[in-house]
Scaffold this active site. Structure first.
Site, mmCIF file in Angstrom:
data_model
loop_
_atom_site.group_PDB
_atom_site.id
_atom_site.type_symbol
_atom_site.label_atom_id
_atom_site.label_comp_id
_atom_site.label_asym_id
_atom_site.label_seq_id
_atom_site.Cartn_x
_atom_site.Cartn_y
_atom_site.Cartn_z
ATOM 1 N N HIS A 34 0.828 -1.209 0.000
ATOM 2 C CA HIS A 34 0.000 0.000 0.000
ATOM 3 C C HIS A 34 0.857 1.252 0.000
ATOM 4 C CE1 HIS A 34 1.176 -0.840 4.109
ATOM 5 N NE2 HIS A 34 1.124 0.459 4.306
ATOM 6 N N HIS A 115 5.243 6.580 -1.124
ATOM 7 C CA HIS A 115 6.031 5.374 -1.385
ATOM 8 C C HIS A 115 5.231 4.114 -1.075
ATOM 9 C CE1 HIS A 115 6.441 5.839 2.982
ATOM 10 N NE2 HIS A 115 6.695 4.541 3.023
#
EC number: 3.1.-.-
Lengths: 171, 171
Positions: A34, A115
């Site tokens: 995620h 990220h």
């Protein structure tokens, strides 16, 4: 209860991330791959209604956008984390900003660096070894993001999706 | 891609289920505790839009309802699975029925027995031993269900929530 907000990328990108996470990510079994939009925060269950309302308003104001993963990077020496770096775009910054303001304003531990983590809690040697190899690899991946999720954490540390929010939709 | 539809119960009930699953459920790390509304099925990514539309229509026609967990039970000898049995109600049957018809009609492997699995793939001895102890225990739990989720499976066997659907809501 402990909540968090994240984008789950496509199955394709999650499978790529998991091919690394399996070996390098201490939280591999806790949550699918995620991009964190809002770090874990505590909220009372009775406040969730208001939080969801806020998030729905945020979601409908932001149109679906393209997410670009363009290199491997590391947070070392701050933390021994390795990640796939996501290009910061206006939509992503705006999403992050609004999901951390108003009723959702909390003290942020870190600056927003979009990220997808693929390794964490590595020891120094392993971190520099793995990152040393990955930084030479090409990764260029683009995909459409049209949703994100509010999650909550169970006692065993794993996360369950509470609700998904579609970008740019009128409720 | 492989999809499935499930209800994730409250954190409280998931934590109770996980206290057993940790020891007895081979799929503990694959998915949080859940009640399966539709068994895993294959669908092409381009068909998902139509599937989601169907599911939205189903969701808005069924009001939130009370789910009652009232005993431990087992599917032995069909499979060595132990579960928390959920009272079959009109809403639950209707939800299951409609999520397995129309565009979502597939051959069902089993009759619908609403349940939350807490142990599976046990050998015969362990299954009868664990079930023998649990059948003597009381479990009486009621909670409101106001949502369910469409999930997809990653290559490593874990499931990611694609979208949550709120019961009884107009989109």
């Amino acid at each position: 209860m402990r909540y968090g907000i994240a984008i789950f990328p496509s199955k394709k990108l999650q499978d790529i991330a998991n091919s690394y996470r399996k070996r390098y990510d201490s939280r591999y079994a806790m949550i699918p791959p995620h991009l964190t939009l809002k770090e874990a925060f505590e909220a009372e269950e009775e406040d969730v209604k208001g939080i969801v309302k806020h998030i729905r308003n945020v979601a409908k104001e932001i149109a679906p956008f393209t997410m670009e993963v363009y290199k491997f990077s590391s947070f070392h020496p701050v933390t021994n984390t390795i990640y796939m770096k996501v290009r910061e775009t206006e939509e992503l910054s705006s999403l992050h900003e609004q999901l951390n303001s108003g009723i959702l304003a909390h003290n942020k531990k870190y600056q927003f660096v979009p990220h997808i983590t693929i390794g964490q809690d590595l020891d120094n040697d392993e971190c520099s070894d793995v990152y040393g190899r990955l930084r030479l690899e090409d990764i260029n991946h683009e995909e459409k993001v049209d949703r994100f999720s509010l999650l909550y954490q169970l006692e065993n540390g794993t996360w369950t999706a509470y609700e998904t929010f579609l970008l740019g939709k009128e409720e």
